[in-house]
Design a protein around this motif. Sequence first.
Motif, PDB file in Angstrom:
ATOM      1  N   VAL A  80       0.848  -1.190   0.000  1.00  0.00           N
ATOM      2  CA  VAL A  80       0.000   0.000   0.000  1.00  0.00           C
ATOM      3  C   VAL A  80       0.886   1.243   0.000  1.00  0.00           C
ATOM      4  CG1 VAL A  80      -1.739   1.333   1.240  1.00  0.00           C
ATOM      5  CG2 VAL A  80      -1.890  -1.155   1.216  1.00  0.00           C
ATOM      6  N   LEU A  81       0.637   2.124  -0.964  1.00  0.00           N
ATOM      7  CA  LEU A  81       1.249   3.448  -0.980  1.00  0.00           C
ATOM      8  C   LEU A  81       0.390   4.354  -0.112  1.00  0.00           C
ATOM      9  CD1 LEU A  81       3.281   5.532  -2.202  1.00  0.00           C
ATOM     10  CD2 LEU A  81       1.600   5.878  -4.033  1.00  0.00           C
ATOM     11  N   ALA A 143       9.060  -4.738  -7.096  1.00  0.00           N
ATOM     12  CA  ALA A 143       8.150  -5.712  -6.484  1.00  0.00           C
ATOM     13  C   ALA A 143       8.859  -6.980  -6.038  1.00  0.00           C
ATOM     14  CB  ALA A 143       7.018  -6.048  -7.459  1.00  0.00           C
ATOM     15  N   SER A 144       9.716  -7.520  -6.886  1.00  0.00           N
ATOM     16  CA  SER A 144      10.415  -8.754  -6.529  1.00  0.00           C
ATOM     17  C   SER A 144      11.328  -8.535  -5.334  1.00  0.00           C
ATOM     18  CB  SER A 144      11.221  -9.259  -7.729  1.00  0.00           C
ATOM     19  OG  SER A 144      11.926 -10.434  -7.406  1.00  0.00           O
ATOM     20  N   GLU A 145      12.059  -7.432  -5.338  1.00  0.00           N
ATOM     21  CA  GLU A 145      12.971  -7.116  -4.240  1.00  0.00           C
ATOM     22  C   GLU A 145      12.221  -6.940  -2.921  1.00  0.00           C
ATOM     23  OE1 GLU A 145      16.851  -5.918  -2.667  1.00  0.00           O
ATOM     24  OE2 GLU A 145      16.218  -6.971  -4.477  1.00  0.00           O
ATOM     25  N   LEU A 146      11.010  -6.374  -3.005  1.00  0.00           N
ATOM     26  CA  LEU A 146      10.222  -6.102  -1.804  1.00  0.00           C
ATOM     27  C   LEU A 146       9.348  -7.279  -1.387  1.00  0.00           C
ATOM     28  CD1 LEU A 146       9.116  -2.439  -2.627  1.00  0.00           C
ATOM     29  CD2 LEU A 146      10.690  -3.131  -0.811  1.00  0.00           C
ATOM     30  N   GLY A 147       9.268  -8.294  -2.218  1.00  0.00           N
ATOM     31  CA  GLY A 147       8.442  -9.437  -1.891  1.00  0.00           C
ATOM     32  C   GLY A 147       6.960  -9.149  -1.994  1.00  0.00           C
ATOM     33  N   ILE A 148       6.571  -8.332  -2.983  1.00  0.00           N
ATOM     34  CA  ILE A 148       5.158  -7.985  -3.150  1.00  0.00           C
ATOM     35  C   ILE A 148       4.657  -8.428  -4.517  1.00  0.00           C
ATOM     36  CG2 ILE A 148       5.240  -6.044  -1.550  1.00  0.00           C
ATOM     37  CD1 ILE A 148       5.545  -4.158  -3.854  1.00  0.00           C
ATOM     38  N   ASP A 149       3.358  -8.611  -4.602  1.00  0.00           N
ATOM     39  CA  ASP A 149       2.688  -8.986  -5.835  1.00  0.00           C
ATOM     40  C   ASP A 149       2.386  -7.697  -6.603  1.00  0.00           C
ATOM     41  OD1 ASP A 149       0.869  -9.713  -7.821  1.00  0.00           O
ATOM     42  OD2 ASP A 149      -0.144 -11.192  -6.566  1.00  0.00           O
ATOM     43  N   PRO A 150       2.909  -7.527  -7.815  1.00  0.00           N
ATOM     44  CA  PRO A 150       2.678  -6.274  -8.549  1.00  0.00           C
ATOM     45  C   PRO A 150       1.233  -6.054  -8.950  1.00  0.00           C
ATOM     46  CG  PRO A 150       3.775  -7.886  -9.943  1.00  0.00           C
ATOM     47  CD  PRO A 150       3.776  -8.451  -8.554  1.00  0.00           C
ATOM     48  N   THR A 151       0.365  -7.055  -8.754  1.00  0.00           N
ATOM     49  CA  THR A 151      -1.056  -6.887  -9.035  1.00  0.00           C
ATOM     50  C   THR A 151      -1.854  -6.641  -7.752  1.00  0.00           C
ATOM     51  OG1 THR A 151      -1.572  -9.257  -8.872  1.00  0.00           O
ATOM     52  CG2 THR A 151      -0.831  -8.439 -11.010  1.00  0.00           C
ATOM     53  N   LYS A 152      -1.146  -6.437  -6.634  1.00  0.00           N
ATOM     54  CA  LYS A 152      -1.811  -6.160  -5.358  1.00  0.00           C
ATOM     55  C   LYS A 152      -1.160  -4.963  -4.670  1.00  0.00           C
ATOM     56  CE  LYS A 152      -3.432 -10.883  -4.510  1.00  0.00           C
ATOM     57  NZ  LYS A 152      -3.414 -12.048  -3.582  1.00  0.00           N
ATOM     58  N   ILE A 153      -0.980  -3.889  -5.444  1.00  0.00           N
ATOM     59  CA  ILE A 153      -0.412  -2.653  -4.905  1.00  0.00           C
ATOM     60  C   ILE A 153      -1.505  -1.593  -4.912  1.00  0.00           C
ATOM     61  CG2 ILE A 153       1.371  -0.886  -5.116  1.00  0.00           C
ATOM     62  CD1 ILE A 153       3.074  -2.901  -6.634  1.00  0.00           C
ATOM     63  N   SER A 188       0.856   2.845 -13.751  1.00  0.00           N
ATOM     64  CA  SER A 188       0.791   3.565 -12.478  1.00  0.00           C
ATOM     65  C   SER A 188      -0.565   3.383 -11.802  1.00  0.00           C
ATOM     66  CB  SER A 188       1.048   5.060 -12.702  1.00  0.00           C
ATOM     67  OG  SER A 188       0.020   5.632 -13.502  1.00  0.00           O
ATOM     68  N   ARG A 189      -1.468   2.633 -12.401  1.00  0.00           N
ATOM     69  CA  ARG A 189      -2.809   2.440 -11.835  1.00  0.00           C
ATOM     70  C   ARG A 189      -2.728   1.603 -10.556  1.00  0.00           C
ATOM     71  NH1 ARG A 189      -6.411  -1.682 -11.596  1.00  0.00           N
ATOM     72  NH2 ARG A 189      -8.661  -1.232 -11.726  1.00  0.00           N
ATOM     73  N   PRO A 190      -3.234   2.123  -9.431  1.00  0.00           N
ATOM     74  CA  PRO A 190      -3.309   1.311  -8.219  1.00  0.00           C
ATOM     75  C   PRO A 190      -4.305   0.174  -8.417  1.00  0.00           C
ATOM     76  CG  PRO A 190      -3.524   3.657  -7.715  1.00  0.00           C
ATOM     77  CD  PRO A 190      -3.682   3.509  -9.196  1.00  0.00           C
ATOM     78  N   ASP A 191      -4.129  -0.897  -7.667  1.00  0.00           N
ATOM     79  CA  ASP A 191      -5.040  -2.033  -7.769  1.00  0.00           C
ATOM     80  C   ASP A 191      -6.255  -1.889  -6.859  1.00  0.00           C
ATOM     81  OD1 ASP A 191      -3.563  -3.733  -9.680  1.00  0.00           O
ATOM     82  OD2 ASP A 191      -2.037  -3.715  -8.112  1.00  0.00           O
ATOM     83  N   PHE A 192      -6.151  -1.042  -5.840  1.00  0.00           N
ATOM     84  CA  PHE A 192      -7.295  -0.724  -5.001  1.00  0.00           C
ATOM     85  C   PHE A 192      -7.062   0.639  -4.375  1.00  0.00           C
ATOM     86  CE2 PHE A 192      -4.395  -3.410  -2.563  1.00  0.00           C
ATOM     87  CZ  PHE A 192      -4.218  -2.722  -1.374  1.00  0.00           C
ATOM     88  N   PRO A 236      -9.786   1.333 -10.019  1.00  0.00           N
ATOM     89  CA  PRO A 236      -9.810   0.291  -8.983  1.00  0.00           C
ATOM     90  C   PRO A 236     -11.003   0.413  -8.050  1.00  0.00           C
ATOM     91  CG  PRO A 236      -8.161   1.954  -8.485  1.00  0.00           C
ATOM     92  CD  PRO A 236      -8.645   2.259  -9.866  1.00  0.00           C
ATOM     93  N   PRO A 237     -11.348  -0.680  -7.364  1.00  0.00           N
ATOM     94  CA  PRO A 237     -12.399  -0.636  -6.343  1.00  0.00           C
ATOM     95  C   PRO A 237     -12.056   0.376  -5.253  1.00  0.00           C
ATOM     96  CG  PRO A 237     -11.851  -2.898  -6.896  1.00  0.00           C
ATOM     97  CD  PRO A 237     -10.824  -2.034  -7.561  1.00  0.00           C
ATOM     98  N   VAL A 238     -13.106   0.923  -4.616  1.00  0.00           N
ATOM     99  CA  VAL A 238     -12.939   2.037  -3.690  1.00  0.00           C
ATOM    100  C   VAL A 238     -13.490   1.696  -2.309  1.00  0.00           C
ATOM    101  CG1 VAL A 238     -13.335   4.501  -3.318  1.00  0.00           C
ATOM    102  CG2 VAL A 238     -13.317   3.583  -5.655  1.00  0.00           C
ATOM    103  N   PHE A 239     -12.697   2.023  -1.290  1.00  0.00           N
ATOM    104  CA  PHE A 239     -13.138   1.953   0.103  1.00  0.00           C
ATOM    105  C   PHE A 239     -13.147   3.376   0.648  1.00  0.00           C
ATOM    106  CE2 PHE A 239     -12.159   1.969   4.623  1.00  0.00           C
ATOM    107  CZ  PHE A 239     -13.002   0.998   5.150  1.00  0.00           C
TER     108      PHE A 239
END
Length: 340
Positions: A80-81, A143-153, A188-192, A236-239
């Motif tokens: 999460v940014l 993403a790989s270095e940080l251990g994150i899924d690039p489709t879940k940012i 640059s599109r966030p996933d959520f 992306p979906p919105v909360f």
Amino acid sequence: MTTRHRWAGLIAGLLLACTGLAHAQAGTQTLHLWPDGHLPQIVSGPELVGNEGGSMGAVTRVSQPRLEIHRPANPNGTAVLILGGGGYFRIQVGTAARPMAQWLASIGVTTAVLYYRMPVDGWPASAPFADGQRAMRLLRANASELGIDPTKIGVMGSSAGANLAGILSTRFDHDFYPALDASDRLPSRPDFLAMLYPVVTLKPPYDTTRSRRELATQPDAVEAYSVEGHVRSDMPPVFLAHAADDRIADVNHSLLMFQAARAQNVPAELHVFDRGGHSWGLGKPGTQVAQWPRLFVTWARANGFMAAPPVSLQPLTGQTAPLTPPPVDSDDADLEEDGD
């Protein structure tokens, strides 16, 4: 080839182009957004951190935009940014953005607090949006270095930071800066998108925020940075979470965003609390607004952005606090002076 495999190949090829991030390990790291010498010298004086009143923990005079990355001991792949608010004249890091980052990291989410440039310091009104867009791309590049899924940012913003998050989530096909390197080939599109007590619109009758005033250095700012006008079906979906008694950013900001999202068939979840005021960050334990962290995690899991359930959510424990809104600066009650 699956989307995940295509992402993996692209990310692997871009890692060599990214510098400034230490080897993978739990803890806090810093990643500068722009190469040395790329930005002009505009800000006079050192970066400052407030130590009293509404400015407590707030950062001003940002001249070196950067990410403060909080790495969990056991990352779950989600990132999460985090964009603190402050009316585009300061960034509420100490009382909002960093606590949010630390809380999310405690449940396995990799977080990145953005120190972005602000127009009050002489930067163009587009500067924070350029910094946010670059930050999203650098997170994917690493993403790989940080251990994150690039489709879940995803992106989480509060007050003016939610305005910034909303623009990143709706105008992601607009380049706010010229491409510099391979990282800028990434989306640059966030996933959520999570928006907390957001500033959504700069239009009347809700144009009384400090955000509107600071962004006004750009002639078309009202149209360019009113998020509801850019809502689209592929965002992306919105909360959303807001307090009905917010005297800085009227609750109708969130209602506008919710209605605009629903009109475009964008998944949206809105929580309106009776009391809470503005600038509550994680929320004092026992208050109504302190429910939002658990609600957000439930929403993120339901939408597939966060796989593992949290073991515990510290912000939801503690003694009951009085349900009274925080004070508003008496000399500027109609502007977003103390907000984030």
